[in-house]
Design a protein around this motif. Structure first.
Motif, PDB file in Angstrom:
ATOM      1  N   ILE A 286      49.945 -66.112 -25.291  1.00  0.00           N
ATOM      2  CA  ILE A 286      48.936 -67.149 -25.046  1.00  0.00           C
ATOM      3  C   ILE A 286      47.854 -66.670 -24.079  1.00  0.00           C
ATOM      4  N   PRO A 287      48.191 -66.090 -22.917  1.00  0.00           N
ATOM      5  CA  PRO A 287      47.113 -65.593 -22.047  1.00  0.00           C
ATOM      6  C   PRO A 287      46.318 -64.450 -22.665  1.00  0.00           C
ATOM      7  N   ASP A 288      46.955 -63.629 -23.508  1.00  0.00           N
ATOM      8  CA  ASP A 288      46.221 -62.530 -24.145  1.00  0.00           C
ATOM      9  C   ASP A 288      45.143 -63.045 -25.085  1.00  0.00           C
ATOM     10  N   ALA A 289      45.356 -64.191 -25.717  1.00  0.00           N
ATOM     11  CA  ALA A 289      44.329 -64.777 -26.585  1.00  0.00           C
ATOM     12  C   ALA A 289      43.102 -65.157 -25.766  1.00  0.00           C
ATOM     13  N   PHE A 290      43.303 -65.744 -24.594  1.00  0.00           N
ATOM     14  CA  PHE A 290      42.181 -66.126 -23.744  1.00  0.00           C
ATOM     15  C   PHE A 290      41.497 -64.905 -23.131  1.00  0.00           C
ATOM     16  N   LEU A 291      42.270 -63.852 -22.864  1.00  0.00           N
ATOM     17  CA  LEU A 291      41.671 -62.610 -22.361  1.00  0.00           C
ATOM     18  C   LEU A 291      40.736 -62.017 -23.405  1.00  0.00           C
ATOM     19  N   ALA A 292      41.181 -61.957 -24.655  1.00  0.00           N
ATOM     20  CA  ALA A 292      40.348 -61.406 -25.725  1.00  0.00           C
ATOM     21  C   ALA A 292      39.082 -62.238 -25.914  1.00  0.00           C
ATOM     22  N   LEU A 293      39.214 -63.560 -25.834  1.00  0.00           N
ATOM     23  CA  LEU A 293      38.047 -64.427 -25.977  1.00  0.00           C
ATOM     24  C   LEU A 293      37.038 -64.166 -24.861  1.00  0.00           C
ATOM     25  N   SER A 294      37.509 -64.010 -23.632  1.00  0.00           N
ATOM     26  CA  SER A 294      36.602 -63.736 -22.505  1.00  0.00           C
ATOM     27  C   SER A 294      35.864 -62.422 -22.708  1.00  0.00           C
ATOM     28  N   LYS A 295      36.566 -61.418 -23.188  1.00  0.00           N
ATOM     29  CA  LYS A 295      35.929 -60.117 -23.420  1.00  0.00           C
ATOM     30  C   LYS A 295      34.869 -60.214 -24.513  1.00  0.00           C
ATOM     31  N   LEU A 296      35.171 -60.921 -25.580  1.00  0.00           N
ATOM     32  CA  LEU A 296      34.207 -61.061 -26.673  1.00  0.00           C
ATOM     33  C   LEU A 296      32.941 -61.775 -26.198  1.00  0.00           C
ATOM     34  N   LEU A 297      33.109 -62.830 -25.420  1.00  0.00           N
ATOM     35  CA  LEU A 297      31.958 -63.565 -24.915  1.00  0.00           C
ATOM     36  C   LEU A 297      31.105 -62.696 -24.008  1.00  0.00           C
ATOM     37  N   ASN A 298      31.742 -61.803 -23.270  1.00  0.00           N
ATOM     38  CA  ASN A 298      30.971 -60.907 -22.411  1.00  0.00           C
ATOM     39  C   ASN A 298      30.223 -59.864 -23.234  1.00  0.00           C
ATOM     40  N   TYR A 299      30.851 -59.354 -24.285  1.00  0.00           N
ATOM     41  CA  TYR A 299      30.181 -58.370 -25.126  1.00  0.00           C
ATOM     42  C   TYR A 299      28.916 -58.935 -25.768  1.00  0.00           C
ATOM     43  N   ILE A 300      28.948 -60.209 -26.157  1.00  0.00           N
ATOM     44  CA  ILE A 300      27.769 -60.802 -26.789  1.00  0.00           C
ATOM     45  C   ILE A 300      26.891 -61.521 -25.774  1.00  0.00           C
ATOM     46  N   GLN A 301      27.254 -61.450 -24.488  1.00  0.00           N
ATOM     47  CA  GLN A 301      26.455 -61.955 -23.369  1.00  0.00           C
ATOM     48  C   GLN A 301      26.242 -63.458 -23.383  1.00  0.00           C
ATOM     49  N   TRP A 302      27.245 -64.186 -23.797  1.00  0.00           N
ATOM     50  CA  TRP A 302      27.230 -65.630 -23.614  1.00  0.00           C
ATOM     51  C   TRP A 302      27.816 -65.888 -22.230  1.00  0.00           C
ATOM     52  N   ASN A 303      26.989 -65.677 -21.215  1.00  0.00           N
ATOM     53  CA  ASN A 303      27.500 -65.580 -19.849  1.00  0.00           C
ATOM     54  C   ASN A 303      28.067 -66.888 -19.311  1.00  0.00           C
ATOM     55  N   THR A 304      27.445 -68.012 -19.633  1.00  0.00           N
ATOM     56  CA  THR A 304      27.996 -69.284 -19.159  1.00  0.00           C
ATOM     57  C   THR A 304      29.359 -69.550 -19.796  1.00  0.00           C
ATOM     58  N   ALA A 305      29.424 -69.357 -21.110  1.00  0.00           N
ATOM     59  CA  ALA A 305      30.704 -69.549 -21.804  1.00  0.00           C
ATOM     60  C   ALA A 305      31.746 -68.568 -21.296  1.00  0.00           C
ATOM     61  N   LYS A 306      31.307 -67.319 -21.032  1.00  0.00           N
ATOM     62  CA  LYS A 306      32.237 -66.315 -20.530  1.00  0.00           C
ATOM     63  C   LYS A 306      32.798 -66.712 -19.175  1.00  0.00           C
ATOM     64  N   THR A 307      31.932 -67.282 -18.340  1.00  0.00           N
ATOM     65  CA  THR A 307      32.354 -67.690 -17.004  1.00  0.00           C
ATOM     66  C   THR A 307      33.476 -68.712 -17.077  1.00  0.00           C
ATOM     67  N   TYR A 308      33.269 -69.747 -17.894  1.00  0.00           N
ATOM     68  CA  TYR A 308      34.299 -70.780 -18.032  1.00  0.00           C
ATOM     69  C   TYR A 308      35.549 -70.220 -18.701  1.00  0.00           C
ATOM     70  N   ALA A 309      35.346 -69.379 -19.716  1.00  0.00           N
ATOM     71  CA  ALA A 309      36.493 -68.798 -20.422  1.00  0.00           C
ATOM     72  C   ALA A 309      37.329 -67.932 -19.489  1.00  0.00           C
TER      73      ALA A 309
END
Length: 413
Positions: A286-309
């Motif tokens: 479960i935490p690994d799924a959220f880790l992957a999501l945070s990394k993806l958001l950072n790669y595409i530079q959705w910085n606000t979403a990445k921050t919350y994620a």
């Protein structure tokens, strides 16, 4: 070509890690690297021919072509598909012909179906045991995961990365890795919860680990879940050992993590501790799924979403990988003595493997796993602290992964 305006601007990013020293600021670290500032989006249209590096693409293709035929299926989805299709065709052929030639004989090509059904179990609640046919089942799903991984990368993840304007070939590969991780851990985190909901150990009722021992007769869904997870981790180890991913800074820690995970899965399955195994699976997936999501958001530079994620991920990681894992460790140390007295021995015929030394054998790998988790937790904490203290970050190409490709892009500009 006109210079990109984003080079001279600053963009808010709560997770400023470019100035971190040591391993937590290393762009090649599997955990912290993806949270470094990314190359500005919009530098090139995804449809432009220079969205990838021709040199790197040719080199990658040549590297894949030079692999041994014995392992080429790991990187070539078409070959993996052929391997998966062969047992299916043989299975169908046996089902059509065997009733006339040799009726009553089981189909030996059912490697993709779990084996070990206990005939005496209730038809409404069938139970399964371990068999030697579990080995070809695991091998089959290692190929399945290789096919899924490479197909998802080539058909979905890489085109999606280019759609978001990611040009760097190394970063596209990283994006594909995290997309695969997100899909896998989301699916298996949900499946693990569904399986746990059917067990007496639901939501970390740790006393059931021992009261219900030995768990040698298990539900078919638990067995399939367990063995397919085992196949996934073998495939992941194969990826690391064969160098199918560019090595990260913490390569040795990752290899150690995979070995410890395989040790825990295999040993818990053999010794009938599948209830503990399911609980550990849940705490990791479960935490690994959220880790992957945070990394993806950072790669595409959705910085606000990445921050919350990242904030949500940090809390979930803390709860699952530390609170719950430490709770499991506590149970092994203090509650394992509550197992039925007749099981405190090593007996293959009875399916019990709990002599006096066994709790230590369970405790040690779990403790090693917790040590690795704490190592990564310290790095994440530094990211979080710096993210709270910093509100801006410069977009410099030097922060990017794959310096050679960035130099190639600057020459084109």
């Amino acid at each position: 070509m006109a210079p990109r305006s984003s080079k001279s601007k600053k963009r808010p990013d709560p997770f400023r890690v470019a100035t971190l020293s040591g391993i937590e600021g290393d762009k090649n670290h599997h955990l912290t690297g993806p949270f470094l500032p990314q190359t500005p989006l919009g530098g090139a249209s995804p449809t432009q021919s220079r969205s990838t590096s021709p040199t790197v693409s040719r080199a990658s293709a040549a590297h894949a072509a030079n692999r041994s035929a014995l392992i080429r299926w790991v990187v070539q989805p078409a070959l993996a598909f052929k391997l998966l299709l062969l047992p299916l065709l043989l299975w169908v052929n046996w089902m059509l012909v065997a009733p006339y030639l040799n009726p009553g004989v089981g189909n030996p090509f059912s490697v993709f179906i779990i084996s070990g059904h206990i005939p005496t179990s209730s038809p409404s609640d069938p139970l399964y045991r371990k068999t030697w046919w579990d080995l070809p089942f695991i091998a089959y799903y290692i190929v399945v995961f290789s096919f899924i991984r490479e197909s998802l990368s080539s058909k979905v993840s890489r085109p999606l990365a280019k759609y978001f304007g990611i040009r760097n070939e190394n970063k596209i590969d990283r994006f594909a890795e995290q997309m695969y991780a997100l899909v896998y851990f989301t699916v298996f985190g949900a499946w693990g919860y569904r399986v746990m909901a059917q067990l007496p150990s639901y939501w970390y009722n740790t006393s059931a680990f021992w009261d219900a021992y030995p768990s040698w007769a298990i539900k078919p869904e638990l067995k399939a879940y367990y063995l397919i997870q085992f196949a996934y981790w073998w495939q992941q180890l194969l990826v690391l050992i064969l160098g199918l991913e560019k090595p990260r800074k913490d390569y040795l820690e990752l290899v150690a993590h995979h070995f410890v995970t395989l040790w825990l899965i295999g040993w818990s399955y053999i010794t009938n501790h599948t209830l503990i195994g399911n609980a550990v699976y849940m705490s990791m997936d479960i935490p690994d799924a959220f880790l992957a999501l945070s990394k993806l958001l950072n790669y595409i530079q959705w910085n606000t979403a990445k921050t919350y994620a990242f904030g949500v991920f940090f809390l979930i990681w803390t709860y699952f990988r530390h609170y719950l894992n430490i709770w499991i460790l506590w149970s092994v140390w203090f509650e394992s003595s509550d197992i039925p007295e007749w099981t405190k021995k090593w007996s293959w015929s009875e399916g019990v493997y709990m002599p006096a030394w066994m709790p230590y054998q369970i405790f040690v790998p779990l403790l090693l796993l917790q040590g690795l988790n704490l190592f990564w937790y310290s790095l994440m904490t530094k990211i979080l602290i710096r993210g709270i203290m910093t509100s801006e970050v410069d977009d410099h190409r030097s922060d990017d992964e794959g310096g050679d490709e960035d130099e190639h892009d600057r020459k084109e500009d």
